[in-house]
Every structure is written in C-alpha cells, then in structure tokens.
Design a protein around this motif. Structure first.
Motif, mmCIF file in Angstrom:
data_model
loop_
_atom_site.group_PDB
_atom_site.id
_atom_site.type_symbol
_atom_site.label_atom_id
_atom_site.label_comp_id
_atom_site.label_asym_id
_atom_site.label_seq_id
_atom_site.Cartn_x
_atom_site.Cartn_y
_atom_site.Cartn_z
ATOM 1 N N LEU A 100 0.827 -1.214 0.000
ATOM 2 C CA LEU A 100 0.000 0.000 0.000
ATOM 3 C C LEU A 100 0.858 1.259 0.000
ATOM 4 N N THR A 101 1.867 1.318 0.877
ATOM 5 C CA THR A 101 2.662 2.541 0.997
ATOM 6 C C THR A 101 3.430 2.849 -0.290
ATOM 7 N N LEU A 102 3.967 1.800 -0.921
ATOM 8 C CA LEU A 102 4.692 2.023 -2.172
ATOM 9 C C LEU A 102 3.732 2.369 -3.308
ATOM 10 N N SER A 103 2.513 1.837 -3.239
ATOM 11 C CA SER A 103 1.506 2.177 -4.247
ATOM 12 C C SER A 103 1.060 3.627 -4.140
ATOM 13 N N LEU A 104 1.187 4.212 -2.955
ATOM 14 C CA LEU A 104 0.874 5.631 -2.784
ATOM 15 C C LEU A 104 2.061 6.515 -3.173
ATOM 16 N N ALA A 105 3.270 6.116 -2.756
ATOM 17 C CA ALA A 105 4.445 6.967 -2.950
ATOM 18 C C ALA A 105 4.956 6.962 -4.387
ATOM 19 N N LEU A 106 4.999 5.779 -5.010
ATOM 20 C CA LEU A 106 5.616 5.680 -6.334
ATOM 21 C C LEU A 106 4.857 6.438 -7.421
ATOM 22 N N PRO A 107 3.527 6.299 -7.550
ATOM 23 C CA PRO A 107 2.824 7.089 -8.584
ATOM 24 C C PRO A 107 2.932 8.595 -8.357
ATOM 25 N N LEU A 108 2.904 9.028 -7.085
ATOM 26 C CA LEU A 108 3.040 10.460 -6.798
ATOM 27 C C LEU A 108 4.399 10.973 -7.271
ATOM 28 N N TRP A 109 5.465 10.289 -6.854
ATOM 29 C CA TRP A 109 6.817 10.715 -7.235
ATOM 30 C C TRP A 109 7.010 10.648 -8.746
ATOM 31 N N LEU A 110 6.483 9.597 -9.373
ATOM 32 C CA LEU A 110 6.650 9.433 -10.817
ATOM 33 C C LEU A 110 5.930 10.542 -11.575
ATOM 34 N N SER A 111 4.738 10.896 -11.115
ATOM 35 C CA SER A 111 3.999 11.979 -11.783
ATOM 36 C C SER A 111 4.716 13.317 -11.627
ATOM 37 N N PHE A 112 5.326 13.558 -10.447
ATOM 38 C CA PHE A 112 6.089 14.793 -10.246
ATOM 39 C C PHE A 112 7.285 14.849 -11.190
ATOM 40 N N MET A 113 7.980 13.717 -11.311
ATOM 41 C CA MET A 113 9.167 13.670 -12.161
ATOM 42 C C MET A 113 8.804 13.877 -13.637
ATOM 43 N N VAL A 114 7.759 13.217 -14.078
ATOM 44 C CA VAL A 114 7.343 13.351 -15.489
ATOM 45 C C VAL A 114 6.933 14.790 -15.778
ATOM 46 N N TYR A 115 6.135 15.366 -14.873
ATOM 47 C CA TYR A 115 5.700 16.759 -15.051
ATOM 48 C C TYR A 115 6.899 17.706 -15.059
ATOM 49 N N GLY A 116 7.833 17.510 -14.122
ATOM 50 C CA GLY A 116 8.981 18.404 -14.013
ATOM 51 C C GLY A 116 9.908 18.325 -15.208
ATOM 52 N N TRP A 117 10.235 17.109 -15.663
ATOM 53 C CA TRP A 117 11.172 16.968 -16.773
ATOM 54 C C TRP A 117 10.566 17.390 -18.107
ATOM 55 N N ILE A 118 9.235 17.322 -18.232
ATOM 56 C CA ILE A 118 8.599 17.748 -19.487
ATOM 57 C C ILE A 118 8.418 19.261 -19.523
ATOM 58 N N ASN A 119 7.973 19.853 -18.426
ATOM 59 C CA ASN A 119 7.632 21.276 -18.418
ATOM 60 C C ASN A 119 8.759 22.187 -17.929
ATOM 61 N N ASN A 120 9.598 21.714 -17.016
ATOM 62 C CA ASN A 120 10.665 22.538 -16.444
ATOM 63 C C ASN A 120 11.995 21.797 -16.521
ATOM 64 N N THR A 121 12.422 21.473 -17.723
ATOM 65 C CA THR A 121 13.635 20.667 -17.900
ATOM 66 C C THR A 121 14.865 21.383 -17.358
ATOM 67 N N THR A 122 15.013 22.659 -17.668
ATOM 68 C CA THR A 122 16.174 23.425 -17.196
ATOM 69 C C THR A 122 16.202 23.504 -15.671
ATOM 70 N N HIS A 123 15.032 23.714 -15.082
ATOM 71 C CA HIS A 123 14.927 23.781 -13.626
ATOM 72 C C HIS A 123 15.322 22.457 -12.988
ATOM 73 N N MET A 124 14.932 21.342 -13.596
ATOM 74 C CA MET A 124 15.259 20.023 -13.056
ATOM 75 C C MET A 124 16.758 19.740 -13.169
ATOM 76 N N PHE A 125 17.374 20.163 -14.270
ATOM 77 C CA PHE A 125 18.824 20.007 -14.408
ATOM 78 C C PHE A 125 19.564 20.856 -13.376
ATOM 79 N N ALA A 126 19.023 22.055 -13.111
ATOM 80 C CA ALA A 126 19.659 22.949 -12.129
ATOM 81 C C ALA A 126 19.619 22.358 -10.727
ATOM 82 N N HIS A 127 18.585 21.549 -10.440
ATOM 83 C CA HIS A 127 18.467 20.908 -9.130
ATOM 84 C C HIS A 127 19.556 19.876 -8.891
ATOM 85 N N LEU A 128 20.137 19.344 -9.957
ATOM 86 C CA LEU A 128 21.152 18.302 -9.819
ATOM 87 C C LEU A 128 22.484 18.854 -9.319
ATOM 88 N N VAL A 129 22.704 20.149 -9.502
ATOM 89 C CA VAL A 129 23.954 20.785 -9.047
ATOM 90 C C VAL A 129 23.599 21.945 -8.117
#
Length: 223
Positions: A100-129
């Motif tokens: 249950l806990t992984l079923s709640l956490a994984l889709p949330l995190w995955l949706s955030f990552m997909v949204y961030g890398w598609i719409n704010n790619t530069t911002h996501m790269f900046a977070h890495l450094v």
C-alpha cells in the motif's frame, strides 16, 4: 495459525486473508451520514483540520498550482484513518504493508518527475547541481542528487510502514508476556500498554502528516 511473530503483518497469513485489505476502506463505513449533513462538533473539528492543512500545503506549493492541496489533504486523511484502524484489535493495518505505501508513494513521485522533466527541464537540471558547488565536485554532486531523488518513493514508503510495524510489534511482544507475569507486573504491563497506545495514536497522526508534507515538498520542487 500464525507461524511466527512477523506473520501478523502478512495479509495472507490467516484464514481471513481475503478480508484483510477491507480495512483500507473500512473507515468510510464508520463515518455516519449525519457527519456530512449536520455541522456537528466532529464536523467542525475536521473542517478546522482541513483548513489548517490547506493553508500549510498552499504555502509550500505556492500560487502556481491551484487546487492541488486537496490531493494532499485527501492523502493525509486516507493514511490517518488507516493508521488509526490498525490500533483496533483484529484489524489488519494496511499502512504497515509495503504494497500500500509504495503504491501511494511511487505514482506520486513518478507523476512529479514526469511533469517536471517535461515542463521545467532546465529547472530540473539545475536541481542536480546545488548553487556554489566547485566545478571539480559537480560530477559527484550530480550522482548524489540523482540517487537521493530516485530513492525518495522508497524512503516515503519504508518510513510509513516501518513506523507502523515497530509500534505494533512492541505492543505484541509486551502483550504476549502477560500470561507469564504476576498480578503486580500485569498492572504495570497494562499501564505500559496504555501509554504505548497513546504513543501509537500520536505516531499515526505524525506519520500521515509527514507523508503528506514530504509529498507536497517533492511536488513544489518541480515547479
């Protein structure tokens, strides 16, 4: 029959395996229709809790995404009543299971990552450094930030399930010793169990709040 101590956290370890997961939706059955129709004290208290959470999540998210605070308030509510249901005897604690806990956490995190890398790619790269990192350390910081980002759903899921298992396990261990104790020690054991039950009630609230707040913080980082 339970084969070992940890089998109580296995949903398929006893005869009612098909009924164990009903505890996830059991909380809705306990909410009377009058709760939604009449402004009772319970209704007013819960409305106050929702408003407080809404204001806090809105501060964390910012004005960019409107209406998303209700997602995290609903997530908090679901985890909260599942945690509390697990404190009742013979009710399976669904939030102590990684399914249950992984079923709640994984889709949330995955949706955030997909949204961030598609719409704010530069911002996501900046977070890495991180800002101010020396050029020599930049490759290592990218690796560290990537790993810390990837393990987020796992840490969310494990934190919730481990905290729920730990308290229940301690109460089970102490409760199993009751038949071997004297009358004086049984009284001390009862007081200890009551205090542990109060602690577990606090943990149930805190862990649901931590899960919702961390999910909110992860979503605010992709904007």
């Amino acid at each position: 029959m339970m084969t070992n101590l940890f089998s109580s956290f296995d949903p398929s370890s006893n005869w009612s395996s098909s009924l164990n997961w009903t505890s996830t939706v059991l909380g809705l059955m306990f909410i009377p229709p009058a709760f939604w129709l009449i402004p009772s004290r319970m209704n007013m208290l819960w409305t106050l809790v929702i408003k407080t959470l809404h204001k806090e999540f809105k501060t964390l998210l910012g004005p960019k995404i409107k209406g998303s605070t209700m997602i995290f308030v609903s997530l908090f509510s679901m985890i909260l009543y599942n945690n509390f249901l697990g404190l009742f005897p013979y009710i399976f604690t669904s939030t102590s299971h990684m399914a249950l806990t992984l079923s709640l956490a994984l889709p949330l995190w995955l949706s955030f990552m997909v949204y961030g890398w598609i719409n704010n790619t530069t911002h996501m790269f900046a977070h890495l450094v991180p800002q101010g990192t020396p050029p020599l350390l930049m490759p290592f910081m990218v690796c560290i930030e990537t790993i810390s980002n990837v393990i987020r759903p796992g840490t969310l899921a494990i934190r919730l399930s481990a905290n729920m298992i730990a308290g229940h396990l301690l109460m089970t261990l102490l409760g199993n010793t009751g038949s071997m104790l004297s009358t004086y020690m049984v009284n001390i054991l009862l007081i200890t169990q009551i205090l542990l039950l109060l602690l577990e009630s606090a943990v149930a609230i805190i862990q649901s709040y931590v899960f919702a707040v961390l999910s909110t913080l992860y979503s605010s980082e992709v904007n």
